[in-house]
Design a protein around this motif. Structure first.
Motif, mmCIF file in Angstrom:
data_model
loop_
_atom_site.group_PDB
_atom_site.id
_atom_site.type_symbol
_atom_site.label_atom_id
_atom_site.label_comp_id
_atom_site.label_asym_id
_atom_site.label_seq_id
_atom_site.Cartn_x
_atom_site.Cartn_y
_atom_site.Cartn_z
ATOM 1 N N VAL A 23 0.842 -1.208 0.000
ATOM 2 C CA VAL A 23 0.000 0.000 0.000
ATOM 3 C C VAL A 23 0.874 1.254 0.000
ATOM 4 O O VAL A 23 0.591 2.219 -0.725
ATOM 5 N N LEU A 24 1.924 1.241 0.802
ATOM 6 C CA LEU A 24 2.832 2.393 0.810
ATOM 7 C C LEU A 24 3.532 2.523 -0.537
ATOM 8 O O LEU A 24 3.695 3.638 -1.057
ATOM 9 N N ALA A 25 3.928 1.390 -1.138
ATOM 10 C CA ALA A 25 4.575 1.429 -2.452
ATOM 11 C C ALA A 25 3.630 2.029 -3.494
ATOM 12 O O ALA A 25 4.049 2.826 -4.351
ATOM 13 N N ALA A 26 2.348 1.661 -3.436
ATOM 14 C CA ALA A 26 1.370 2.200 -4.385
ATOM 15 C C ALA A 26 1.219 3.710 -4.205
ATOM 16 O O ALA A 26 1.098 4.457 -5.180
ATOM 17 N N ASN A 27 1.237 4.167 -2.952
ATOM 18 C CA ASN A 27 1.163 5.605 -2.689
ATOM 19 C C ASN A 27 2.390 6.327 -3.241
ATOM 20 O O ASN A 27 2.274 7.380 -3.877
ATOM 21 N N TYR A 28 3.564 5.773 -2.991
ATOM 22 C CA TYR A 28 4.788 6.399 -3.465
ATOM 23 C C TYR A 28 4.834 6.416 -4.989
ATOM 24 O O TYR A 28 5.226 7.420 -5.602
ATOM 25 N N CYS A 29 4.443 5.317 -5.602
ATOM 26 C CA CYS A 29 4.474 5.215 -7.060
ATOM 27 C C CYS A 29 3.530 6.243 -7.687
ATOM 28 O O CYS A 29 3.925 7.004 -8.584
ATOM 29 N N THR A 30 2.302 6.299 -7.204
ATOM 30 C CA THR A 30 1.309 7.214 -7.774
ATOM 31 C C THR A 30 1.687 8.667 -7.532
ATOM 32 O O THR A 30 1.566 9.516 -8.424
ATOM 33 N N LEU A 31 2.145 8.974 -6.325
ATOM 34 C CA LEU A 31 2.541 10.341 -6.002
ATOM 35 C C LEU A 31 3.687 10.792 -6.902
ATOM 36 O O LEU A 31 3.673 11.912 -7.445
ATOM 37 N N THR B 105 9.088 6.804 -22.965
ATOM 38 C CA THR B 105 8.620 5.726 -23.847
ATOM 39 C C THR B 105 9.719 4.684 -24.096
ATOM 40 O O THR B 105 9.431 3.504 -24.283
ATOM 41 N N THR B 106 10.963 5.131 -24.093
ATOM 42 C CA THR B 106 12.068 4.172 -24.248
ATOM 43 C C THR B 106 12.085 3.199 -23.082
ATOM 44 O O THR B 106 12.258 1.981 -23.270
ATOM 45 N N LEU B 107 11.881 3.720 -21.867
ATOM 46 C CA LEU B 107 11.830 2.849 -20.685
ATOM 47 C C LEU B 107 10.636 1.903 -20.751
ATOM 48 O O LEU B 107 10.722 0.748 -20.346
ATOM 49 N N VAL B 108 9.526 2.408 -21.275
ATOM 50 C CA VAL B 108 8.317 1.588 -21.358
ATOM 51 C C VAL B 108 8.587 0.329 -22.177
ATOM 52 O O VAL B 108 8.128 -0.770 -21.829
ATOM 53 N N ARG B 109 9.340 0.484 -23.232
ATOM 54 C CA ARG B 109 9.664 -0.664 -24.081
ATOM 55 C C ARG B 109 10.776 -1.514 -23.460
ATOM 56 O O ARG B 109 10.717 -2.728 -23.462
ATOM 57 N N GLU B 110 11.797 -0.852 -22.890
ATOM 58 C CA GLU B 110 12.921 -1.592 -22.314
ATOM 59 C C GLU B 110 12.500 -2.425 -21.102
ATOM 60 O O GLU B 110 12.994 -3.540 -20.914
ATOM 61 N N GLU B 111 11.637 -1.896 -20.298
ATOM 62 C CA GLU B 111 11.199 -2.607 -19.091
ATOM 63 C C GLU B 111 10.149 -3.672 -19.383
ATOM 64 O O GLU B 111 9.742 -4.406 -18.486
ATOM 65 N N GLY B 112 9.694 -3.749 -20.615
ATOM 66 C CA GLY B 112 8.749 -4.791 -20.993
ATOM 67 C C GLY B 112 7.308 -4.498 -20.619
ATOM 68 O O GLY B 112 6.440 -5.371 -20.765
ATOM 69 N N TRP B 113 7.037 -3.258 -20.155
ATOM 70 C CA TRP B 113 5.665 -2.957 -19.747
ATOM 71 C C TRP B 113 4.719 -3.026 -20.939
ATOM 72 O O TRP B 113 3.622 -3.597 -20.849
ATOM 73 N N ARG C 239 15.710 5.607 -12.313
ATOM 74 C CA ARG C 239 15.462 4.481 -11.413
ATOM 75 C C ARG C 239 14.015 4.470 -10.935
ATOM 76 O O ARG C 239 13.370 3.413 -10.855
ATOM 77 N N PHE C 240 13.477 5.658 -10.619
ATOM 78 C CA PHE C 240 12.088 5.713 -10.149
ATOM 79 C C PHE C 240 11.121 5.225 -11.227
ATOM 80 O O PHE C 240 10.243 4.392 -10.957
ATOM 81 N N PHE C 241 11.241 5.731 -12.452
ATOM 82 C CA PHE C 241 10.299 5.350 -13.504
ATOM 83 C C PHE C 241 10.447 3.880 -13.889
ATOM 84 O O PHE C 241 9.439 3.213 -14.167
ATOM 85 N N SER C 242 11.659 3.366 -13.901
ATOM 86 C CA SER C 242 11.855 1.942 -14.197
ATOM 87 C C SER C 242 11.140 1.083 -13.154
ATOM 88 O O SER C 242 10.441 0.117 -13.489
ATOM 89 N N THR C 243 11.313 1.464 -11.885
ATOM 90 C CA THR C 243 10.664 0.715 -10.798
ATOM 91 C C THR C 243 9.152 0.849 -10.875
ATOM 92 O O THR C 243 8.412 -0.128 -10.671
ATOM 93 N N ALA C 244 8.670 2.059 -11.172
ATOM 94 C CA ALA C 244 7.224 2.295 -11.251
ATOM 95 C C ALA C 244 6.591 1.442 -12.350
ATOM 96 O O ALA C 244 5.507 0.876 -12.163
ATOM 97 N N LEU C 245 7.260 1.318 -13.475
ATOM 98 C CA LEU C 245 6.722 0.516 -14.580
ATOM 99 C C LEU C 245 6.638 -0.960 -14.198
ATOM 100 O O LEU C 245 5.634 -1.635 -14.471
ATOM 101 N N ARG C 246 7.655 -1.471 -13.555
ATOM 102 C CA ARG C 246 7.629 -2.878 -13.123
ATOM 103 C C ARG C 246 6.550 -3.095 -12.066
ATOM 104 O O ARG C 246 5.865 -4.119 -12.042
ATOM 105 N N PHE C 247 6.392 -2.111 -11.193
ATOM 106 C CA PHE C 247 5.399 -2.225 -10.135
ATOM 107 C C PHE C 247 3.985 -2.215 -10.709
ATOM 108 O O PHE C 247 3.151 -3.075 -10.344
ATOM 109 N N LEU C 248 3.686 -1.294 -11.610
ATOM 110 C CA LEU C 248 2.354 -1.226 -12.215
ATOM 111 C C LEU C 248 2.042 -2.495 -12.992
ATOM 112 O O LEU C 248 0.900 -2.968 -13.006
ATOM 113 N N ARG C 249 3.036 -3.041 -13.639
ATOM 114 C CA ARG C 249 2.848 -4.249 -14.452
ATOM 115 C C ARG C 249 2.481 -5.462 -13.602
ATOM 116 O O ARG C 249 1.786 -6.383 -14.064
ATOM 117 N N SER C 250 2.906 -5.467 -12.350
ATOM 118 C CA SER C 250 2.726 -6.653 -11.499
ATOM 119 C C SER C 250 1.323 -6.794 -10.931
ATOM 120 O O SER C 250 1.019 -7.786 -10.280
#
Length: 788
Positions: free
Chosen positions: A629-637, A715-723, A658-669
């Motif tokens: 829940v805290l991760a979701a708050n941090y990601c969205t904020l 958008t480059t990260l979006v493709r690289e991270e596999g989202w 690093r933040f956007f790469s992590t956020a993309l993996r988190f949203l995907r999960s």
């Protein structure tokens, strides 16, 4: 010496050359001493005087003449029943306890390891009487007897005594008295003969309690008594109605059940304390009016701490009887000094069992009304009038009654449910609920009036914190009433919270108050974050309203919230990352500012600090399932802030990447399509928290679309991270998404990618041409990638 004994032995100066015979601090090693007889120096006990007249030099002379070994050996000799002493056991016990009582009046001697080692013997005496000690407690004999063997082993024996075995032996000893009469006729006759002497004489009882009370007054005294079996022994003394047990024993138990040792005592001895509480509650119910009034204060001390589960139907029954005894008292006409203890006891009972046992709804309304009246009378005084400690104590109890009523009354005021009532207050009629809300509003208006008068010099006052905390509990539920007054009080509320968070206020009194309070979560150590933690729910409401939000911005509230998150994150890392819901609430308030005040977010440096914090914390949080829940708050904020930034002119900062790469993996999960066609399901790791995080996840996806439009490099990260590949595959395989809102959030993010990145557009178009699934329902996306 304590009450009940008229005198205490005082030793005159030993003759020259006699100290070497063993009368000093270390004691001697002669056979004469081993048998409990006195050395020449020790036999210089020639006169008596009241203990209150003994000064420190006199006590020092006693100590130098007889040491602590002598009284200890006297106790052991009496217990052994060794006839070589030449004195009856009772006289040995009396002399030993009298000497210890005199010495214990000096705190240095009361804390001496040798004196502490006699505690189990003293506890046995007050629990069983002197005669039983001659047959029982062999463990104490051994340990205390060893103290007099030689100067070299004195300290080692005292400090090495196993306190757990001491506790166990006292408990075992107290149990043998009950069963000794079942061993046969001879044993029963012996018990009958000795039963008169099992009752303590007042002098010896007073001496024992003097020693134990002196130890209890030491900084670590309550822990010393607790570890040596004081609770079961004192409880048994009360049960057996031993001399002074109801006067001094209960008072000593009350000290042990206050402050920091309360939780420990209840966790170690719940059965004994529960039995004692049942007895005291029954005594309370059977007492006459004035006696019952006097017992209110006493009964509060013996209630278990909040959070301790007492699975006792008998206790529950007597608490219901206590409420029955309190009802006519609350309905009577009482003076202010009489109503206070009743309201405090009522507050403590509410802490224990809630409204379930209080009584009919009409009485619940009366209880709340009386508490509110006391608050208004106490706080609506002219500025400058100081409240007495007694009145502050009463008002703090009233606050707790008001807080207990807030949530229930607010729920009832909003809607009437058809569900069966869980407690008496949930059975209030709509009219009764409105009446309760009305008196609560008047009382909280008085709290605001009082806080308006508080000078910053009083920020460390525990009563100010209690008043602040109570008001925050109301603001968490209700901010529409008294809106102008609440808005006008915001400078105080924010200033008070900031002062404590930044350590500008004296904290000692608050730390002690937190330790003594028996209400919900206040029993931890004071950290400085508590004030803001209570205010946060109200800040979530107020930051969403334009008027209060403008005031909050003028008070630099976003910076305060960022400071709170920074401090909390530092603390969290040191505590094995335990969930702290207040951090999530702070994120919600910051999210309100981010949504409604974009220019402030762009310009205020505190949001840059927040951005760095989120980039550091999110990569850690995504690997902690219990902090989802805290991760979701941090990601969205972070994503909501990112959509307000323009594309960087040079290279992207590592922290941002690093933040956007992590956020993309988190949203995907969050979603899992499985291996076969069918509806998309929430992944197992998100399922338990989905109700709390689903809105945040959808808002995060929408914010991701905004970030891509503002910063196309993502958008480059979006493709690289596999989202993108993962999302398109899932949407192509699945037949339907969990709900329409989820589909809309995903579609918005995909449209942004198609608009900003030609490669993304082609990839989405190919997937939409070759697969049906949920993708075929996204009409806006079809337009973006030009698919019919």
């Amino acid at each position: 010496m304590a009450d009940g004994a008229d005198s205490t032995p005082v030793v005159s100066s030993p003759p020259p050359g006699k100290e070497e015979q063993g009368g000093g601090e270390g004691g001697g090693g002669s056979e004469r001493e081993a048998g409990g007889a006195l050395t020449d120096a020790q036999t210089e006990i020639t006169r008596f005087c009241p203990a209150s007249q003994l000064d420190k030099p006199t006590l020092r002379r006693i100590f130098e003449a007889v040491g602590l070994n002598l009284p200890a050996r006297l106790l052991v000799t009496a217990i052994r029943g060794n006839d070589s002493s030449g004195l009856p056991p009772h006289e040995l016990l009396s002399l030993g306890t009298a000497l210890l009582a005199a010495l214990s009046t000096d705190p240095d001697m009361a804390s001496h390891p040798q004196l502490l080692t006699t505690i189990p013997l003293l506890l046995g005496i007050i629990a069983n009487g002197p005669s039983s000690q001659q047959r029982e407690a062999p463990q104490e004999q051994k340990q205390v007897g060893e103290m007099g063997q030689s100067p070299d082993c004195k300290t080692q024996s005292a400090e090495g005594a196993n306190t757990e075995s001491n506790s166990a032996s006292v408990t075992e000893s107290t149990g043998e008295v009950k069963t000794s009469g079942k061993k046969g006729d001879d044993s029963s006759e012996a018990d009958k003969e000795t039963s008169p002497s099992s009752k303590l004489d007042e002098a010896m009882a007073a001496d024992c309690y003097q020693i134990l009370t002196a130890v209890c007054a030491l900084p670590r005294g309550p822990d010393q008594l607790l570890s040596r079996g004081a609770i079961p022994a004192l409880c048994k003394a009360v049960e057996q109605n031993q001399t002074f047990s109801l006067k001094k024993g209960l008072a000593l138990l009350g000290c042990l059940l206050s402050g920091k040792t309360k939780d420990k005592a209840w966790s170690k001895h719940p059965a004994e304390l529960c039995t004692l509480l049942v007895r005291l509650s029954k005594d309370f119910c059977q007492a006459k009016d004035q006696t019952r009034l006097d017992m209110c204060v006493q009964l509060v001390q013996f209630l278990p701490p909040v959070g301790v589960s007492i699975q006792s139907e008998e206790l529950k029954g007597v608490v219901a009887c206590v409420w029955g005894a309190l009802r006519p008292m609350l309905q009577a006409k009482l003076m202010p000094r009489q109503i206070g203890p009743i309201l405090v006891l009522s507050a403590c009972l509410l802490d224990l069992y809630g409204w379930e046992l209080v009584g009919p709804p009409k009485f619940c309304c009366l209880l709340v009304n009386r508490a509110c009246v006391e608050v208004r009378m106490g706080l609506e005084e002219p500025p400058g009038n100081e409240l007495s400690p007694e009145l502050q104590h009463t008002l703090t109890g009233c606050y707790r009654i008001m807080e207990a009523a807030i949530e229930q009354a607010c729920c009832q005021g909003v809607s009437q449910t058809s569900a069966p009532p869980q407690s008496s207050i949930t059975s209030l009629s709509l009219q009764q609920s409105r009446q309760v809300l009305g008196v609560l509003e008047e009382a909280f208006s008085a709290l605001m009036y009082h806080l308006q008068q508080v000078d910053p010099s009083r920020y460390g006052d525990p009563f100010v914190f209690a008043t602040f905390r109570s008001l925050c509990s109301w603001l968490a539920e209700e901010t529409s009433c008294l809106k102008e007054e609440v808005t006008g009080l915001l400078p105080f509320l924010i200033g008070y919270s900031r002062s404590h968070l930044q350590g500008e206020s004296p904290e000692q009194g608050l730390s002690e108050w937190m330790a003594d309070m028996s209400v919900r979560e206040e029993r931890g150590a004071w950290t400085g974050k508590e004030a803001l933690r209570y205010l946060l729910p109200a800040l979530c409401h107020l930051s969403a309203e334009e008027g209060p939000r403008k005031v909050l911005l003028s008070l630099d509230t976003p910076a305060l919230l960022v400071d709170f998150l920074s401090q909390s994150w530092s603390s969290l890392k040191g505590k094995a990352l335990i969930r702290d819901p207040s951090m999530e609430t702070a994120c919600s308030a910051l999210l309100n500012f981010t949504v409604t005040e974009p220019e402030r977010v762009r310009k205020d440096p505190c949001f840059r600090t927040l951005e760095v914090l989120l980039g550091e914390a999110l990569p850690v949080l995504v690997h902690k399932p219990h902090l989802l829940v805290l991760a979701a708050n941090y990601c969205t904020l972070g994503l909501m802030m990112g959509r307000l930034k323009s594309a960087p002119s040079g290279s992207v900062e590592a922290n941002q990447r690093r933040f956007f790469s992590t956020a993309l993996r988190f949203l995907r999960s969050a979603l899992d399509s499985g291996s076969s066609p069918g509806p998309v399901k929430v992944s197992l790791s998100w399922e338990e928290s989905w109700d709390e995080v689903s809105e945040l996840w959808r808002l995060g996806l929408q914010a991701l679309g905004g970030c891509i439009r503002a910063q196309p490099w993502i958008t480059t990260l979006v493709r690289e991270e596999g989202w993108l590949k993962h999302t398109l595959t899932m949407l192509g395989q699945c037949s339907v998404l969990p709900d329409q809102h989820t589909q809309g959030a995903l579609e918005e993010a995909l449209c942004a990618m198609a608009d900003q990145c030609q490669l993304c557009k082609l990839e989405i178009r190919d997937m939409m041409k070759n697969h049906e699934g949920a993708l075929s329902c996204m009409r806006n996306l079809k337009k973006s990638v030009e698919v019919k």
